[in-house]
Design a protein around this motif. Structure first.
Motif, PDB file in Angstrom:
ATOM      1  N   THR A  26       0.836  -1.264  -0.007  1.00 41.18           N
ATOM      2  CA  THR A  26      -0.050  -0.140   0.019  1.00 41.18           C
ATOM      3  C   THR A  26       0.587   1.228  -0.161  1.00 41.18           C
ATOM      4  N   LYS A  27       2.102   1.143   0.598  1.00 33.74           N
ATOM      5  CA  LYS A  27       3.052   2.351   0.529  1.00 33.74           C
ATOM      6  C   LYS A  27       3.444   2.449  -0.623  1.00 33.74           C
ATOM      7  N   LEU A  28       3.743   1.677  -1.389  1.00 30.73           N
ATOM      8  CA  LEU A  28       4.554   1.724  -2.591  1.00 30.73           C
ATOM      9  C   LEU A  28       2.935   2.261  -3.810  1.00 30.73           C
ATOM     10  N   ALA A  29       1.827   1.789  -3.582  1.00 23.87           N
ATOM     11  CA  ALA A  29       0.738   2.230  -4.230  1.00 23.87           C
ATOM     12  C   ALA A  29       0.353   3.710  -3.782  1.00 23.87           C
ATOM     13  N   SER A  30       0.558   3.898  -2.734  1.00 23.51           N
ATOM     14  CA  SER A  30       0.519   5.688  -2.410  1.00 23.51           C
ATOM     15  C   SER A  30       1.405   6.579  -3.158  1.00 23.51           C
ATOM     16  N   TYR A  31       2.567   6.040  -3.330  1.00 26.96           N
ATOM     17  CA  TYR A  31       3.712   6.904  -4.075  1.00 26.96           C
ATOM     18  C   TYR A  31       3.145   6.835  -5.594  1.00 26.96           C
ATOM     19  N   TYR A  32       2.661   5.941  -6.160  1.00 30.57           N
ATOM     20  CA  TYR A  32       2.264   5.817  -7.478  1.00 30.57           C
ATOM     21  C   TYR A  32       0.574   5.436  -7.576  1.00 30.57           C
ATOM     22  N   PRO A  33      -0.192   6.272  -7.093  1.00 34.57           N
ATOM     23  CA  PRO A  33      -1.397   5.888  -7.069  1.00 34.57           C
ATOM     24  C   PRO A  33      -2.336   5.471  -8.304  1.00 34.57           C
ATOM     25  N   ASP A  34      -2.005   5.818  -9.485  1.00 33.40           N
ATOM     26  CA  ASP A  34      -2.425   5.499 -10.649  1.00 33.40           C
ATOM     27  C   ASP A  34      -1.960   4.627 -11.589  1.00 33.40           C
ATOM     28  N   GLU A  35      -1.021   3.775 -10.982  1.00 34.43           N
ATOM     29  CA  GLU A  35      -0.061   2.665 -11.613  1.00 34.43           C
ATOM     30  C   GLU A  35      -0.093   1.449 -11.018  1.00 34.43           C
ATOM     31  N   THR A  36      -0.185   0.314 -11.830  1.00 32.44           N
ATOM     32  CA  THR A  36      -0.100  -0.997 -11.136  1.00 32.44           C
ATOM     33  C   THR A  36       1.430  -1.288 -10.639  1.00 32.44           C
ATOM     34  N   LEU A  37       1.648  -2.523 -10.286  1.00 31.20           N
ATOM     35  CA  LEU A  37       3.045  -2.719  -9.733  1.00 31.20           C
ATOM     36  C   LEU A  37       3.783  -2.685 -10.947  1.00 31.20           C
ATOM     37  N   LEU A  38       3.607  -3.161 -12.074  1.00 32.10           N
ATOM     38  CA  LEU A  38       4.545  -3.385 -13.384  1.00 32.10           C
ATOM     39  C   LEU A  38       4.618  -1.920 -13.995  1.00 32.10           C
ATOM     40  N   GLN A  39       3.535  -0.929 -13.783  1.00 33.73           N
ATOM     41  CA  GLN A  39       3.861   0.319 -14.291  1.00 33.73           C
ATOM     42  C   GLN A  39       4.771   1.316 -13.736  1.00 33.73           C
ATOM     43  N   MET A  40       4.853   0.960 -12.290  1.00 32.39           N
ATOM     44  CA  MET A  40       5.699   1.837 -11.525  1.00 32.39           C
ATOM     45  C   MET A  40       6.904   1.379 -11.470  1.00 32.39           C
ATOM     46  N   LEU A  41       7.338   0.287 -12.126  1.00 32.99           N
ATOM     47  CA  LEU A  41       8.712  -0.190 -12.210  1.00 32.99           C
ATOM     48  C   LEU A  41       9.715   0.468 -12.931  1.00 32.99           C
ATOM     49  N   PRO A  42       9.392   1.200 -14.074  1.00 30.73           N
ATOM     50  CA  PRO A  42      10.238   1.974 -14.828  1.00 30.73           C
ATOM     51  C   PRO A  42      10.748   3.150 -13.972  1.00 30.73           C
ATOM     52  N   LYS A  43       9.790   3.802 -13.309  1.00 35.01           N
ATOM     53  CA  LYS A  43       9.981   5.005 -12.629  1.00 35.01           C
ATOM     54  C   LYS A  43      10.738   4.864 -11.192  1.00 35.01           C
ATOM     55  N   ILE A  44      10.933   3.393 -10.980  1.00 39.61           N
ATOM     56  CA  ILE A  44      11.711   3.142  -9.666  1.00 39.61           C
ATOM     57  C   ILE A  44      13.306   2.564 -10.105  1.00 39.61           C
ATOM     58  N   ILE A  45      13.087   1.721 -11.140  1.00 45.54           N
ATOM     59  CA  ILE A  45      14.545   0.992 -11.223  1.00 45.54           C
ATOM     60  C   ILE A  45      15.129   1.107 -12.582  1.00 45.54           C
ATOM     61  N   GLY A  46      14.371   2.082 -13.362  1.00 49.59           N
ATOM     62  CA  GLY A  46      14.649   2.566 -14.725  1.00 49.59           C
ATOM     63  C   GLY A  46      14.125   1.487 -15.639  1.00 49.59           C
ATOM     64  N   LYS A  47      14.037   2.266 -17.043  1.00 50.10           N
ATOM     65  CA  LYS A  47      13.453   1.496 -18.058  1.00 50.10           C
ATOM     66  C   LYS A  47      14.076   0.284 -18.518  1.00 50.10           C
ATOM     67  N   TYR A  48      15.401  -0.051 -18.544  1.00 49.13           N
ATOM     68  CA  TYR A  48      15.938  -1.212 -19.156  1.00 49.13           C
ATOM     69  C   TYR A  48      15.976  -2.246 -18.289  1.00 49.13           C
ATOM     70  N   LEU A  49      16.040  -1.952 -16.810  1.00 50.58           N
ATOM     71  CA  LEU A  49      15.862  -2.976 -15.731  1.00 50.58           C
ATOM     72  C   LEU A  49      14.810  -3.527 -15.556  1.00 50.58           C
ATOM     73  N   THR A  50      13.495  -2.969 -16.258  1.00 56.50           N
ATOM     74  CA  THR A  50      12.176  -3.036 -15.957  1.00 56.50           C
ATOM     75  C   THR A  50      11.688  -4.383 -16.545  1.00 56.50           C
ATOM     76  N   TYR A  51      12.160  -4.678 -17.712  1.00 56.88           N
ATOM     77  CA  TYR A  51      11.712  -5.439 -18.719  1.00 56.88           C
ATOM     78  C   TYR A  51      11.644  -6.853 -18.132  1.00 56.88           C
ATOM     79  N   PRO A  52      12.809  -7.319 -17.735  1.00 59.82           N
ATOM     80  CA  PRO A  52      13.082  -8.679 -17.300  1.00 59.82           C
ATOM     81  C   PRO A  52      12.159  -8.879 -16.108  1.00 59.82           C
ATOM     82  N   PHE A  53      11.893  -8.087 -15.299  1.00 61.21           N
ATOM     83  CA  PHE A  53      10.933  -8.274 -14.083  1.00 61.21           C
ATOM     84  C   PHE A  53       9.552  -8.270 -14.714  1.00 61.21           C
ATOM     85  N   ILE A  54       9.180  -7.367 -15.648  1.00 53.31           N
ATOM     86  CA  ILE A  54       7.919  -7.452 -16.001  1.00 53.31           C
ATOM     87  C   ILE A  54       7.449  -8.760 -16.710  1.00 53.31           C
TER      88      ILE A  54
END
Length: 369
Positions: free
Chosen positions: A55-83
Motif C-alpha cells: 500500500t505504501k508503494l501504491a501511495s507513491y504511484y496511485p494511478d499505476e499498477t506494480l508493473l507500471q511503476m517499475l520504470p520510475k523506480i528502477i529505470g526503463k532497461y532493468l524493468t523489462y525482465p521483471f515485467i
C-alpha cells in the motif's frame, strides 16, 4: 478496461476471496501440530507488514499498477525482465489454482472425468467474466463472496455436531515450543496466502476512491487471518493434529464425518461449492494480473484478446505442470515457495519501496532547494 472502476467493498470481497480461495481446503501449518492455528495468527502479522509495503508503494504511484511503476523506480532497461517474470509468475499461479480445483473434483464427484475438461470448462467461464472488465469482476465478487462465506459458516456449524469434536485437540498450546511455528510461518504460510496479496497492486489503479487504501489493505489481511484461524480450530478439533497433518484435504475429511441422525450425511457438495467460489477469485485474480501486465508490456488498449490467449496457455500448463498430486505439492513446497514466492512477494517489493522512498526524498529535497 482502464476506464472502469471498482469500489472499496468490491476490492475487499475480491482480494479476501482471492486469499482464502483454495487455501481453506488445504492443511496449513501441519508441522506445528496442535499449534497450527497459531501459525496463521503469526503469519498474519507478517502479512500486515507486507500489505504495508504494497500500500505504501501504491501511495507513491496511485494511478499505476506494480508493473507500471517499475520504470520510475528502477529505470526503463532493468524493468523489462521483471515485467516478463511477473507475467510468467501470475500465469503459472493461475494454472496451479486451476489444478487445485481439478484435483479436488477428481477426488470427490468427477472421479472419471479427465482434468482437461474440468479445467477447460472452468477457464471458459472465467475468461467470459474477465472479458467484461474489472467492474464485472468486482460485481461478480459481490455475488460470489457471500456464497463462499455462507457455505463456510454452514460447514462450521455442521462440524460442531461431529461426535469426534473435541476442543482439547488444540492443547497443549506451545506444546512443542515456538520453533515449529516459526518454521511453518516462513516461508510457507507467509507466502501462501498472505504474500499472494501482492496481486492487489494490479487492482489499486482501478479503485474509485484511494483515500482509504491502507485501511482496506489491512482489513483484508485481518479478515483473511481470522477466517483461516477459525477454520483451522474447527478442523483440528474434529480431526486432531495427527490426522490433520497427514491428509491432502483436511476440511473435506472433517466434513465427511458429519452425520445428523444417521440421515443427513456426505456434505461434500458444500466443499465443492466453496472451492468453485474460491478458485473463481484465485484464478480470476492471477489471470487479471497477467493480462494487465501483458497490456502494459505491449502497450495494448484493450485486454479481451489477451484473456483468450492466456486461457489457451493456462489450461495445458495446469495439466502438464506435474504428473500427479504428490509431485505437484512437492514442487510447490520445495521449490516455488522458497525460490519464487519469497523473492517476488517479499524481497523485491521491499527493495522497490526502499528505492522509491529514497527517490521521493531526493526529489522533494531537490525541489525545495
Amino acid at each position: 478496461m482502464g476506464q472502469t472502476k471498482i469500489n472499496a467493498l468490491q476490492l475487499f470481497y475480491v482480494i479476501v476471496g482471492f486469499q482464502i480461495g483454495n487455501t481453506l481446503v488445504y492443511g496449513l501449518g501441519g508441522g506445528a501440530m496442535q499449534d497450527a492455528w497459531l501459525v496463521i495468527l503469526t503469519a498474519m502479522l507478517g502479512g500486515l507488514i507486507l500489505m504495508f509495503v504494497y500500500t505504501k508503494l501504491a501511495s507513491y504511484y496511485p494511478d499505476e499498477t506494480l508493473l507500471q511503476m517499475l520504470p520510475k523506480i528502477i529505470g526503463k532497461y532493468l524493468t523489462y525482465p521483471f515485467i516478463f517474470l511477473y507475467i510468467i509468475y501470475f500465469t503459472y499461479l493461475a494454472s496451479r489454482a486451476c489444478r487445485d480445483f481439478a484435483e479436488l473434483l477428481a477426488a470427490t464427484i468427477l472421479v472419471d472425468t479427465p482434468l482437461v475438461f474440468v479445467i477447460g470448462s472452468f477457464m471458459g467461464l472465467m475468461i467470459y467474466c474477465l472479458r467484461g472488465g474489472v467492474e464485472t469482476f468486482g460485481r461478480m465478487g459481490e455475488v460470489v463472496f457471500p456464497v463462499y462465506i455462507f457455505s463456510l459458516f454452514v460447514i462450521w456449524i455442521l462440524l460442531l455436531s461431529v461426535e469426534e469434536f473435541n476442543i482439547n485437540n488444540l492443547t497443549p498450546i506451545f506444546g512443542n515450543g515456538f520453533t515449529p511455528i516459526i518454521k511453518e510461518v516462513f516461508p510457507t504460510v507467509l507466502t501462501f496466502p498472505f504474500g499472494e496479496s501482492i496481486i492487489i497492486m494490479m487492482f489499486f489503479p482501478f479503485l474509485n476512491n484511494k483515500e482509504h487504501l491502507k485501511k482496506i489493505g489491512m482489513a483484508i489481511v485481518l479478515t483473511t487471518g481470522v477466517l483461516m484461524t477459525l477454520n483451522l480450530i474447527m478442523i483440528l478439533a474434529v480431526l486432531g493434529p495427527e490426522i490433520y497433518n497427514h491428509v491432502f484435504f483436511p476440511l473435506l475429511s472433517a466434513t465427511r464425518l458429519v452425520s445428523i441422525a444417521d440421515f443427513l450425511e456426505r456434505f461434500d457438495a458444500l466443499i465443492i461449492l466453496m472451492m468453485v467460489a474460491g478458485v473463481f477469485f484465485k484464478v480470476g485474480g492471477w489471470t487479471f494480473g497477467a493480462a494487465i501486465g501483458i497490456s502494459h508490456l505491449f502497450k495494448l488498449k484493450q485486454t479481451k484478446s489477451v484473456f483468450l490467449g492466456l486461457g489457451t496457455i493456462i489450461v495445458p500448463l495446469a495439466i502438464v505442470s506435474s504428473p500427479n498430486q504428490v509431485a505437484y505439492n512437492e514442487l510447490g513446497l520445495d521449490f516455488i515457495t522458497l525460490y519464487v514466492h519469497v523473492p517476488l512477494q517479499i524481497m523485491f517489493p521491499i527493495l522497490l519501496l526502499c528505492i522509491a522512498f529514497i527517490r521521493k526524498k531526493f526529489s522533494s529535497s531537490k525541489s525545495q532547494s
